[in-house]
Enzyme design. Structure first.
Site, PDB file in Angstrom:
ATOM      1  CG  HIS A 100      -1.897   0.994   1.396  1.00 37.50           C
ATOM      2  ND1 HIS A 100      -1.593   2.307   1.707  1.00 37.50           N
ATOM      3  CD2 HIS A 100      -3.242   0.931   1.277  1.00 37.50           C
ATOM      4  CE1 HIS A 100      -2.715   3.004   1.762  1.00 37.50           C
ATOM      5  NE2 HIS A 100      -3.732   2.196   1.518  1.00 37.50           N
ATOM      6  CG  ASP A 177       0.314  -2.401   5.967  1.00 35.21           C
ATOM      7  OD1 ASP A 177       0.136  -1.877   4.851  1.00 35.21           O
ATOM      8  OD2 ASP A 177      -0.587  -2.477   6.824  1.00 35.21           O
ATOM      9  CD  GLN A 180      -6.755  -4.600   3.927  1.00 35.07           C
ATOM     10  OE1 GLN A 180      -7.704  -5.374   3.955  1.00 35.07           O
ATOM     11  NE2 GLN A 180      -6.923  -3.284   3.832  1.00 35.07           N
ATOM     12  CE  LYS A 203      -7.380  -0.035   6.159  1.00 30.07           C
ATOM     13  NZ  LYS A 203      -8.147   0.419   5.002  1.00 30.07           N
ATOM     14  CB  CYS A 341      -3.673   3.246  -1.633  1.00 27.15           C
ATOM     15  SG  CYS A 341      -4.842   4.542  -1.286  1.00 27.15           S
TER      16      CYS A 341
END
Lengths: 383, 148
Positions: A100, A177, A180, A203, A341
């Site tokens: 991302h 990261d 997700q 999220k 993104c």
């Protein structure tokens, strides 16, 4: 409405909304700056949330959790503090083509500022990391590797534990990261041996405006502050200032207290649903979705790894993603269209955009059915 | 009830855009790019004696941007550059203005007025306005324009 844009943001359980409302109704005060009871209660609420996040990630200590606005801020914090202090000309930073922009641009900029080399691990046609390239790019001058746990566009879950081990063998640190993944699988930062792990509350069925950076205590201890001001200082004179220990050192100003309360409620809610139930249900939804899409002519799935979170990007022959999005919206189906993104992924697959379907545990088989029918209708409009 | 965005005329021009392709001997060229969604078009003019003799466009875009480019191109041929600039500016303004377009405006815009239905779909307005910005940039000899 069929809401299948969960990779952008998730919906909020009543328990979370209630917790945030209750905070504002009964416990609203600034933390740690007052001796009055209300301030103490608010402080306890933040401490409890921090503890819940530490437990959620299986961190060793609560002090390893820093509250930030979201994943983007967490990554920028690491780039500006740890990154600036440890990266110099002659070093390299390794990222991947599937990152991302939040986990791509800060490192690209850091390299431009320091003269370090910016290395981008390519992805395969299936949308997986080219592991040979990864191994070739990580060397003894690699200071940091920035890697997504799962791709918000391709759905691919990366073998981060193995990647982290390889990085450490070369003396490199790894920032993961986790935006997700935290809603789809349990994350154990100690088992992974992650140096940094970032995620966003919104999220994870929590409110917007709150997120967390996990970092090993030894690393945090050696990092300079990101933003400076109130709440993170020990002493301030006309000449100089001294700073607190982590995590407070990295929490200047008043943090999103209600956000932390909401995040705590979201984590509690999720644990009441249970990972086993979530994963089984999501697996079943994803199987139905894949079957439905594969049966449609002219529909190509971008990202065909076997290990995926329930995120599916498609391109449809003869129909631009934006038109699919609008047509689906007309029948009450919410998907996301565009580059998500992740422009490097779009460039890699030589496409301008995709239509992305992203599921959460509250989606149903019936909704997948409606989605497939809506896609078929969109195709018919353009045939 | 919303008017249908994918009405017959728009779909027709999207699936079979008119004036599609490059003009190798173009006197005026510009690129138009919508970075948020990926629409990328290139517009061409052959201008002689202040009149638009030929126009065309090519590129990759959603149905709305292609239909808008196709309908606009058709409306510009034969006009003076000044006239064309006015029409293009009026088209872009009418897409975003608060008041409903008047009958007079619709008539003045000609066939491209079919795209005014996009006013009911705010997230798609930039798809429709991109070609008008692009054609205007070409006539003003600005090489590149973006919707951001």
């Amino acid at each position: 409405m069929v809401y299948v844009d969960n990779a952008s943001t998730t919906q909020t359980p009543t328990a979370v909304i209630d917790a945030i409302s209750a905070y504002y109704r009964t416990t609203n005060a600034n933390v740690a700056r007052g001796v009055h009871r209300l301030s103490q209660e608010a402080s306890q609420a933040v401490d409890a949330s921090r503890h819940a996040v530490a437990d959620f990630l299986n961190a060793q200590r609560d002090e390893e959790i820093v509250f930030v606005r979201g994943t983007t801020e967490a990554i920028n914090l690491v780039a500006e503090t740890f990154g600036r202090a440890t990266v110099s000309s002659g070093d390299n930073i390794v990222v991947t083509e599937m990152e991302h922009h939040a986990n791509f641009v800060p490192w690209q900029r850091l390299c431009a500022q320091t003269g370090a080399t910016f290395r981008v691990v390519p992805i395969t046609d299936r949308g997986e990391l080219d592991m040979d390239a990864f191994h070739a790019m990580v060397d003894d001058r690699t200071t940091l590797i920035a890697l997504t746990h799962a791709s918000n566009t391709l759905g691919t879950v990366n073998p981060i534990k193995a990647c982290i081990a390889h990085a450490h063998a070369h003396g490199a640190r790894v920032l993961i990261d986790g935006a997700q993944t935290v809603a789809h699988m349990p994350v154990d930062v100690r088992d992974l041996d992650a140096d940094f792990y970032a995620f966003s509350g919104h999220k994870l069925f929590g409110p917007t405006g709150i997120g967390c950076l996990y970092a090993k205590h030894a690393l945090l201890d050696g990092m300079d502050p990101y933003q400076v001001g109130g709440g993170m200082i020990l002493q301030v004179t006309n000449e100089s200032a001294t700073y607190r220990n982590p995590p407070h050192r990295f929490e200047a100003g008043t943090l999103h207290i209600a956000g932390a309360v909401g995040l705590h409620a979201a984590i509690t809610y999720l644990s009441s649903v249970g990972w086993e139930a979530i994963r089984t249900h999501e697996r079943s939804l994803l199987d139905t979705l894949h079957a439905g899409l594969e049966a449609m002519e002219g529909v190509r799935i971008i990202g065909t790894s076997t290990d995926k979170i329930p995120v599916v990007s498609i391109v449809v022959d003869g129909v631009h993603p934006h038109d699919i999005g609008t047509l689906l919206d007309e029948t009450g189906v919410a998907v996301r269209t565009g580059h998500h993104c992740t422009q490097p992924i779009m460039n890699r697959f030589e496409i301008p955009a995709t239509t992305r379907i992203s599921l959460a545990f509250y989606n149903t088989q019936e909704e997948i059915s409606k989605l497939i029918h809506a896609l078929q209708r969109a195709k018919r409009v353009f045939s | 009830m919303k008017r249908d965005l994918y009405q017959k005329q728009i779909l027709d021009h999207a699936k079979r855009p008119r004036h599609f392709g490059a003009l190798s001997d173009a006197t005026h060229v510009a690129e138009g790019h919508n970075p948020l969604c990926g629409d990328r078009l290139e517009g061409f003019f052959i201008v002689e004696d202040g009149h638009i003799r030929k126009t065309s466009f090519q590129g990759d875009g959603c149905a709305i941007s292609l239909a808008a480019a196709s309908l606009l191109a058709g409306e510009l041929i034969g006009r003076t550059c000044d006239d064309a600039r006015q029409l293009l500016a009026r088209f872009a303004d009418t897409l975003t203005q608060e008041q409903s377009p008047t009958k007079k405006t619709r008539t003045a815009l000609g066939k491209p007025s079919a795209l005014l239905v996009v006013r009911a779909y705010p997230s798609r307005i930039k798809c429709a306005s991109l070609p008008s910005h692009m054609f205007l940039a070409a006539l003003n000899e600005t090489q590149r324009v973006s919707t951001e």
